[in-house]
Design a protein around this motif. Structure first.
Motif, PDB file in Angstrom:
ATOM      1  N   ASP A 138     -59.379  13.741 -19.228  1.00  6.82           N
ATOM      2  CA  ASP A 138     -59.547  14.319 -17.893  1.00  6.82           C
ATOM      3  C   ASP A 138     -60.650  15.365 -17.829  1.00  6.82           C
ATOM      4  O   ASP A 138     -60.741  16.128 -16.884  1.00  6.82           O
ATOM      5  N   ASN A 706     -64.547   6.261 -10.725  1.00  2.00           N
ATOM      6  CA  ASN A 706     -63.091   6.206 -10.573  1.00  2.00           C
ATOM      7  C   ASN A 706     -62.423   7.143 -11.572  1.00  2.00           C
ATOM      8  O   ASN A 706     -62.196   6.762 -12.722  1.00  2.00           O
ATOM      9  N   ASP A 708     -59.470   7.971 -11.884  1.00  4.30           N
ATOM     10  CA  ASP A 708     -58.152   7.503 -12.299  1.00  4.30           C
ATOM     11  C   ASP A 708     -58.234   6.461 -13.409  1.00  4.30           C
ATOM     12  O   ASP A 708     -57.229   6.116 -14.015  1.00  4.30           O
TER      13      ASP A 708
END
Length: 732
Positions: A138, A706, A708
């Protein structure tokens, strides 16, 4: 040293960081009344009053190496030396104590180490994983890739009883010359070697208490709290906090909850370090410079590790004159950068359309063997099947084919169940297969294939199609009676330093376990689902970033699967990476490995033109039958291939015939906007592709639309370690 207790806590520190050892001692003194505390100091000066008044045992680290101390310490900086000496320090104390726990000096104890000592009653070695749930990629610090390539376990906490001495001795053999940071080579100080404990230490204990070794790499899974004056982790007492990377800032991965507690802990510790540092006398680390004041370079340390003749016999390399150092530098510039004069010293040079709810087939047994293969390699599945048919009559055999054609008669006449691999990912099959080359597709689908069959079977064993059975898989099926997952390590003893491929460091970089054999029962479903989440978009070969197809993720089974079985039978998954420890013989028609039945041979990396010396070494160690097995298997493959009609892999090209290259596959993995809504990217026209290429050239190379989708990007500059060479190639 006077032993007062049966257990000791040990630390190693350079003289200029002694103040950290004092802070650790204050916390130990409060909670560990029955434990002695011993600190080995690198750069010890017996005249320093700080050592006399410390309140705990202080020893000169020099006593750990009776001969060659100057040569040893010359090759490392302070951190490297402290890490390298860790196994020696523990072994030294186990001569007087029954149990020893090593702690890094940037740790602090917040409660008694009861669970740590208890584990040593039933284990020889006890370790703490970095985390029980892998970190997400992340963008926070530390990143997932850093933890992945740094090792499964954190070496800040290592506990051992006397039964762990053989492993400590082996560990020292590794750290003696290879204790530095080189992620691209599979080396991270002393720490990555702890991965090998999974198969080397039968009585290995893994600390599963969330209160141990709490640090920035596991705060994503640990909620910090406080009750009165006691700190809590996930509602239970905090026992041991690791203040790694505390010094400059606390701008690293925050806890999932309890940020104020996190900041409080770090700020308090930082103030404590500053205060204690002011109390002790100023100290300078004595092994950073030559006697004339010139700082020792990393390259000069590297030369010592390699054992070059010009340094090996120098009793005190620190006293070398400027002229002598220049002479050595001139000599080394004339040699190859990878010059290794001592082949027995293993060192690396720094310079260098069904969905899952539908039934697949009628079940004739409670267990199945499964394989995945591309259509152009179906003949390999046939060779594997012939051996399964001979030895595993009670097991169904199911093969998923990537590039399946229902009209192909070979699939109908195979004698086993052949299914279209599309059944494993029917919703976005074309997008999925577009992003990978053939090997990557097969590896990525492995957890899906196991999940698919576990809905119908109680036990499933996955085998690579370049394997062959030589006996029934009895031990494999028995293991799944008690275990949820069963894995085979690449080897049970590390590969020696002999210049052959695959090297020990290469195997370390691609994972503890070999993914050619995976046994699963229904209790493994949660792990298999997690494994699929990793392989869906990250089943590529980027070993320097901790990714090797589907395989490296199996390391995490050690922490994620409570009922994990590590296969101890050396007749399983015998291959080129284990020939150093397995002698193959033949009695009648039966093959033996180390006098016991050969069960399953993995013919990975066959077969062209090795050097005579390489073949001779293998023959001496494992016998000529090792090589004959490879040649025999090649003949079986050749014969089976001739029986089948020639097939072409259908997912290698766009519809107009142009090859789908690596960058297109990576763009699909990244889910770039131009490909998101295209159901079949193979149908893109040349004009459409050129427009997308022009758009991508205008974007940053690491463009990730993206957030995610957790993916690993291919580096802009290629690394030599990106490409895995075949381990063995054999001629007739």
């Amino acid at each position: 040293m006077i032993t007062k207790n049966q257990q000791a806590i040990v630390a190693i520190v350079t003289n200029d960081y002694f103040h950290q050892a004092v802070i650790l001692w204050r916390s130990i003194k409060r909670f560990e009344k029955k434990s002695d505390f011993v600190v080995f100091v690198i750069g010890y000066d017996k005249a320093d009053p700080d050592y006399q008044n410390a309140g705990f045992t202080i020893l000169d680290a020099k006593i750990l190496i009776s001969q060659g101390w100057k040569q040893f310490i010359f090759q490392y900086d302070g951190l490297q030396a402290a890490c390298a000496l860790k196994p020696l320090a523990m072994e030294h104390l186990l001569q007087e104590y029954e149990k020893v726990i090593y702690l890094d000096v940037d740790m602090k104890v917040f409660g008694a180490l009861e669970e740590g000592w208890r584990l040593l009653d039933e284990s020889d070695l006890s370790l703490t994983p970095h985390s029980y749930i892998p970190i997400k990629d992340d963008g926070l610090d530390p990143p997932r890739v850093t933890i992945r390539v740094s090792g499964l376990f954190n070496a800040g906490y290592v506990a051992a009883s006397r039964g762990g001495t053989p492993f400590l001795q082996w560990w020292w053999e590794q750290t003696k010359h290879n204790c530095f940071i080189a992620h691209a080579r599979g080396i991270f100080l002393d720490q990555v070697y702890l991965n090998d404990a999974v198969y080397m230490v039968p009585r290995l204990g893994i600390v599963r208490d969330d209160g141990y070794n709490v640090a920035c790499w596991n705060l994503h899974e640990r909620v910090l709290g406080k009750a009165s004056t006691r700190y809590l982790v996930n509602g239970k007492p905090l026992t041991l906090f690791h203040f790694s990377s505390y010094a400059e800032s606390i701008e690293m991965r925050p806890p999932s909850s309890g940020i104020e507690i996190f900041e409080e802990l770090y700020h308090k510790y930082k103030k404590e370090v500053q205060r204690e540092k002011r109390k002790v006398l100023p100290k300078k680390y004595p092994f950073q410079h030559f006697q004339d004041g010139k700082k020792i370079t990393a390259l000069e340390r590297d030369w010592m590790r390699r054992g070059i003749p010009e340094l090996e016999k120098v009793e005190d390399p620190f006293s070398m004159t400027h002229d002598r150092r220049e002479e050595i530098e001139i000599i080394m510039k004339q040699r190859d950068e990878a010059y290794r004069p001592k082949l027995d010293r293993e060192v690396y040079a720094l310079s260098s359309s069904q969905d899952d709810s539908q039934q697949t087939n009628d079940v004739s047994s409670s267990r199945a063997i499964v394989a995945i293969v591309t259509n152009d390699y179906f003949y390999q599945a046939m060779v594997l099947w012939r051996s399964i048919e001979k030895f595993e009559k009670e097991s169904d055999f199911v093969v998923f084919v990537v590039g399946y054609d229902a009209a192909d008669p070979n699939y109908q006449q195979a004698g086993f169940t052949v299914l279209d691999a599309k059944a494993l990912n029917p919703k976005n099959w074309d997008q999925f297969v577009f992003q990978y080359h053939p090997v990557e597709v097969c590896c990525a689908l492995k957890p899906r294939a196991l999940l698919h069959l576990l809905k119908r079977y109680e036990k499933v064993i996955y085998l690579d199609t370049d394997m062959r059975l030589f006996a029934p898989l009895e031990r494999g099926w028995e293991a799944l009676q008690e275990a949820d997952l069963s894995l085979t390590p690449h080897s049970y003893t590390p590969i020696p330093a002999w210049g052959l491929q695959p090297s020990r460091f290469l195997i370390k970089m691609v994972g503890i376990f070999n993914a050619g054999y995976v046994g699963a029962s229904r209790g493994s479903i949660s792990f298999l689902e997690w494994w699929w989440q990793q392989t869906e978009y990250n089943c590529v070969t980027l070993v320097h970033m901790g990714v090797f197809l589907d395989q490296f993720y199996l390391n995490y089974a050690v922490t994620l699967v409570s009922r994990l079985h590590v296969m101890e039978d050396r007749g399983y998954n015998t291959a080129s990476w284990s020939y150093h420890e397995r002698k193959i013989e033949k009695i009648g028609s039966r093959y033996l490995v180390n006098k016991k039945p050969l069960i399953c041979f993995h013919f990975s990396g066959w077969m062209k033109n090795p050097t005579f010396a390489a073949l001779k070494k293998i023959e001496i160690l494992s016998g000529e039958l090792f090589i004959k097995l490879y040649r025999e298997h090649r003949k079986l493959l050749s014969a089976e291939k001739k029986k089948l009609s020639e097939k072409k892999y259908p997912y290698a090209h766009f519809q107009d015939g142009e090859i789908v290259d690596k960058i297109w596959r990576e763009w699909a993995r990244r889910d770039i906007p131009e490909l998101q809504n295209i159901s079949n990217p193979f149908l893109l026209t040349r004009d459409q592709r050129e427009k997308i290429e022009e758009t991508m050239m205008m974007r940053p190379r690491d463009f990730r639309p993206n957030p995610d989708r957790e993916i690993v990007l291919t580096p802009a500059i290629p690394y030599e370690c990106l490409y895995i060479t075949t381990p063995l190639e054999l001629t007739e």
